[in-house]
Design a protein around this motif. Structure first.
Motif: not given
Length: 184
Positions: A90-92, A127-133, A157-159
């Motif tokens: 898991k990463v931030n 499931d492995y990152a709090k945020e994915i931009v 989570t954001e594009q």
């Protein structure tokens, strides 16, 4: 553990190309740790197994952890997704730039080195990152818009759609990448 950052280049790339050095300097100017690994490239050398071996060194030393932000370009975002899921890490945050999955047709050499990175269970990375931009462009000369948009639709989570930004690399005029700063 302190926050740290990884910047991961794409196929036939290097840690010294595009905006990677500029971003590393920007991040480290605040005293933060930033790593820009030099992954093996080229046919016979660039593949998921070889790239994983290098990233596992950072993982085993504890440098990749829940406080890590990974910035990845081109084929690297799907590599990162696959690596995190397969290694249960898991990463931030993940910041994807021109990411894609299961896309062939760039040319024979790129297709050969990219193919091992592809990942069928892409959505599980959420499931492995709090945020994915996910940053992508509407006129990438290498990867079709639909492939980059589809990648972002599955995980982001954001594009961030960049108009006329090409492959968001030096060839497209991106020796710096100011737009990414607010997402760090």
């Amino acid at each position: 553990m302190k926050d740290n950052y990884f910047i991961i280049h794409g196929s036939f790339g290097s840690p010294y190309s595009n905006w990677f050095g500029w971003l590393a300097d920007f991040i480290s100017a605040d005293g933060k740790q930033v790593y820009v690994p030099d992954f093996p490239i080229g046919v016979r050398f660039q593949n998921y197994e070889n790239w994983s071996k290098l990233l596992k060194v950072y993982l085993e030393t504890g440098l990749i952890n829940q406080n890590t932000t990974i910035v990845a370009h081109s084929i690297a975002p799907v590599f990162v997704c696959k690596f995190l899921v397969e290694n249960n890490v898991k990463v931030n945050k993940i910041i994807s730039v021109c990411g894609f999955n299961n896309y062939l047709g760039i040319n024979e050499e790129y297709d050969a080195v990219n193919k091992s990175m592809f990942f069928d269970n892409l959505e599980s990375v959420k499931d492995y990152a709090k945020e994915i931009v996910c940053f992508y462009s509407d006129n990438d000369p290498y990867v079709k818009f639909e492939a980059e948009k589809g990648f972002a639709d599955k995980i982001a989570t954001e594009q961030v759609l960049m108009h006329d930004a090409g492959h968001i690399n030096a060839e497209s005029g991106y020796d710096t990448f100011e737009e990414i700063v607010s997402y760090l």
